[in-house]
Scaffold this motif. Structure first.
Motif, PDB file in Angstrom:
ATOM      1  N   UNK A  70      -3.864   1.287  10.320  1.00  0.00           N
ATOM      2  CA  UNK A  70      -4.148   1.714   9.057  1.00  0.00           C
ATOM      3  C   UNK A  70      -5.471   1.135   8.202  1.00  0.00           C
ATOM      4  N   UNK A  71      -6.390   1.827   8.090  1.00  0.00           N
ATOM      5  CA  UNK A  71      -7.469   1.114   7.559  1.00  0.00           C
ATOM      6  C   UNK A  71      -8.060   1.338   6.401  1.00  0.00           C
ATOM      7  N   UNK A  72      -8.158   0.754   5.509  1.00  0.00           N
ATOM      8  CA  UNK A  72      -8.594   1.015   3.946  1.00  0.00           C
ATOM      9  C   UNK A  72      -9.590   1.921   3.738  1.00  0.00           C
ATOM     10  N   UNK A  73     -10.519   1.628   4.730  1.00  0.00           N
ATOM     11  CA  UNK A  73     -11.824   2.506   4.439  1.00  0.00           C
ATOM     12  C   UNK A  73     -11.509   3.853   4.844  1.00  0.00           C
ATOM     13  N   UNK A  74     -10.771   4.170   5.705  1.00  0.00           N
ATOM     14  CA  UNK A  74     -10.530   5.268   6.375  1.00  0.00           C
ATOM     15  C   UNK A  74      -9.512   6.254   5.243  1.00  0.00           C
ATOM     16  N   UNK A  75      -8.572   5.298   4.571  1.00  0.00           N
ATOM     17  CA  UNK A  75      -7.764   6.299   3.848  1.00  0.00           C
ATOM     18  C   UNK A  75      -8.482   6.295   2.446  1.00  0.00           C
ATOM     19  N   UNK A  76      -9.452   5.458   1.913  1.00  0.00           N
ATOM     20  CA  UNK A  76     -10.451   5.897   0.959  1.00  0.00           C
ATOM     21  C   UNK A  76     -11.059   7.137   1.057  1.00  0.00           C
ATOM     22  N   UNK A  77     -11.517   7.242   2.403  1.00  0.00           N
ATOM     23  CA  UNK A  77     -12.424   8.392   2.802  1.00  0.00           C
ATOM     24  C   UNK A  77     -11.607   9.691   2.672  1.00  0.00           C
TER      25      UNK A  77
ATOM     26  N   UNK B  58      -2.132   1.408  -2.357  1.00  0.00           N
ATOM     27  CA  UNK B  58      -0.593   1.997  -2.673  1.00  0.00           C
ATOM     28  C   UNK B  58      -0.343   2.790  -1.249  1.00  0.00           C
ATOM     29  N   UNK B  59      -1.444   3.752  -0.846  1.00  0.00           N
ATOM     30  CA  UNK B  59      -0.986   4.339   0.292  1.00  0.00           C
ATOM     31  C   UNK B  59      -0.778   3.649   1.441  1.00  0.00           C
ATOM     32  N   UNK B  60      -1.866   2.651   1.811  1.00  0.00           N
ATOM     33  CA  UNK B  60      -1.808   1.711   2.693  1.00  0.00           C
ATOM     34  C   UNK B  60      -0.334   1.059   3.157  1.00  0.00           C
ATOM     35  N   UNK B  61      -0.022   0.797   1.949  1.00  0.00           N
ATOM     36  CA  UNK B  61       1.510  -0.003   2.037  1.00  0.00           C
ATOM     37  C   UNK B  61       2.487   0.707   2.247  1.00  0.00           C
ATOM     38  N   UNK B  62       2.356   1.937   1.514  1.00  0.00           N
ATOM     39  CA  UNK B  62       3.490   2.859   1.835  1.00  0.00           C
ATOM     40  C   UNK B  62       3.516   3.333   2.973  1.00  0.00           C
ATOM     41  N   UNK B  63       2.443   3.874   3.730  1.00  0.00           N
ATOM     42  CA  UNK B  63       2.437   4.157   4.971  1.00  0.00           C
ATOM     43  C   UNK B  63       2.918   3.074   6.014  1.00  0.00           C
ATOM     44  N   UNK B  64       2.417   1.769   5.777  1.00  0.00           N
ATOM     45  CA  UNK B  64       2.964   0.684   6.686  1.00  0.00           C
ATOM     46  C   UNK B  64       4.521   0.718   6.629  1.00  0.00           C
ATOM     47  N   UNK B  65       5.122   0.829   5.399  1.00  0.00           N
ATOM     48  CA  UNK B  65       6.664   0.715   5.378  1.00  0.00           C
ATOM     49  C   UNK B  65       7.403   1.936   6.016  1.00  0.00           C
TER      50      UNK B  65
ATOM     51  N   UNK C 169      -9.346   1.623  -5.942  1.00  0.00           N
ATOM     52  CA  UNK C 169      -8.658   0.692  -4.983  1.00  0.00           C
ATOM     53  C   UNK C 169      -7.292   0.638  -4.939  1.00  0.00           C
ATOM     54  N   UNK C 170      -6.474   0.686  -6.161  1.00  0.00           N
ATOM     55  CA  UNK C 170      -5.151   0.493  -6.363  1.00  0.00           C
ATOM     56  C   UNK C 170      -4.565   1.683  -5.489  1.00  0.00           C
ATOM     57  N   UNK C 171      -5.004   3.019  -5.556  1.00  0.00           N
ATOM     58  CA  UNK C 171      -4.503   4.032  -4.908  1.00  0.00           C
ATOM     59  C   UNK C 171      -4.676   3.872  -3.304  1.00  0.00           C
ATOM     60  N   UNK C 172      -5.887   3.376  -2.914  1.00  0.00           N
ATOM     61  CA  UNK C 172      -5.878   3.095  -1.319  1.00  0.00           C
ATOM     62  C   UNK C 172      -4.799   2.042  -0.933  1.00  0.00           C
TER      63      UNK C 172
END
Length: 408
Positions: A270-277, A303-310, A298-301
């Protein structure tokens, strides 16, 4: 399309001037070496082409409308059990495989129902292995989709992808399959598909096992059977984080660690740069303007990264999270996403000159960071981190693997 036309004498000819009596399709010739199973055998599936392969499958699935399912996995399981026995595979092992798959499918039923409700069931390719993909005009193209049975091809997009992942792992190893999985999820956002992978990969492997057995290739059949069994007994998940300033090589390390972690075909990166794009609706390599990097974005990125990881950890699949993680709150939130699974955090460092040189040399990467972004990030107060520090001046992979083997 070419017309079959009537001649003045009453006969027929191809593409004449007379009355059209029939139409035919002129097929294009494809060199045998351009089918992807042949490309793979020749060592031609490098990283860029694997990314293109994942992009082609994403584009195929993304263009399909949701569909009502025509078949059930229990029927697919039963059909493959019978075929495996008819092909002469060991009856005791097939019985144990069938029982393990039935139990996993029963536990998976709510997840599959939720995915259907979310539109993930579509009229897919149905037979998506490397032999049914080719290079056409320089692009990866799927062809020869399953046409003889609508129920077999009206499936979850994750199950469609699973045939390709299983085939890649068998032919090229886990790293290739892991790269395609991660590129597909980076494009689609469908991190939830990992919940079904043990069952889907096992079904795809057993199909290959009984086909090989029926053709008298006993050794190959047993190799596929062993894979089908192993997929149903995945190792437990773990969460690994890779943080540090831009240019420290976080993404390279994350991609190198992922194949060996957790269930097949390795950890989801889960890469923040890819989630942002993806949140911006653009491909990973398309640059975004500075306006796309607002505090809210940045907060939206994160939030998604953390939610997906969980969610992925909760589904039993390993995760490697790749981001700067420059704020204590971001690091704490990610650590919390591990739940009861083991967590390891790595913090990469290198001299500023090394980082600047690496950033300047980047081409075709999801990161938009430049020297100015690096300077701004480095000037920010990041707080004290308890993550393992790794010197990224040279390759940090051996040290990271050693730390994971020690159970850090």
């Amino acid at each position: 399309m070419l017309p079959v036309t009537r001649t003045a004498e009453g006969g027929v000819e191809l593409d004449g001037d007379g009355e059209v009596v029939e139409w035919v399709l002129r097929m294009a010739a494809v060199p045998p070496g351009d089918f992807l199973d042949a490309v793979a055998a020749a060592g031609g599936l490098d990283g860029a082409r694997l990314d293109a392969l994942a992009d082609a499958v994403f584009a195929l699935h993304d263009a399909l409308p949701p569909a009502a399912p025509l078949g059930e996995f229990d029927a697919v399981r039963e059909g493959n059990r019978r075929a495996a026995l008819a092909a002469g595979l060991p009856a005791g092992r097939i019985a144990a495989w069938d029982a393990a798959l039935a139990a996993r499918l029963a536990a998976l039923a709510p997840v599959l129902a939720a995915r259907q409700a979310a539109g993930r069931v579509r009229r897919c390719h149905g037979d998506l292995h490397l032999g049914n993909l080719l290079l056409w005009q320089g692009r990866v193209c799927p062809f020869d989709a399953l046409e003889f049975d609508e129920a077999l091809a009206t499936i979850d997009t994750g199950y469609d992808l699973a045939f390709l992942l299983m085939d890649l792992e068998y032919r090229l190893g886990r790293a290739a399959a892991n790269r395609v999985l991660n590129r597909y999820v980076a494009r689609s956002g469908d991190a939830g598909l990992v919940a079904g992978l043990p069952a889907w990969l096992s079904l795809r492997a057993i199909i290959r096992a009984h086909v090989a057995g029926a053709r008298g290739r006993g050794e190959e059949a047993l190799a596929y059977l062993a894979r089908a069994e192993a997929y149903l007994a995945p190792p437990p998940p773990r969460l690994v984080a890779v943080g540090g300033l831009q240019g420290t090589g976080k993404s390279r390390l994350a991609r190198a660690l992922a194949p060996a972690l957790g269930a097949a075909p390795g950890a989801l990166v889960l890469r923040s740069d890819e989630i942002r794009k993806r949140q911006a609706g653009v491909p990973p390599e398309q640059r975004l303007p500075p306006a796309a990097y607002t505090p809210a974005a940045n907060e939206a990125v994160f939030a998604e990264l953390t939610a997906q990881a969980a969610a992925v950890i909760g589904a039993g699949h390993a995760v490697v999270a790749d981001a700067v993680f420059g704020r204590p709150s971001e690091r704490a939130a990610l650590e919390g996403a591990a739940g009861g699974a083991p967590f390891t955090g790595f913090w990469l460092t290198a001299p500023r000159a090394v980082l600047e040189a690496r950033i300047a040399a980047r081409r075709g990467d999801a990161s938009d960071a430049d020297a100015a972004v690096l300077a701004a990030t480095a000037a920010r107060e990041m707080g004290e981190s308890t993550w393992h520090g790794l010197d990224a001046t040279e390759d940090p992979l051996p040290a990271a693997r050693a730390a994971l083997e020690r159970g850090c």
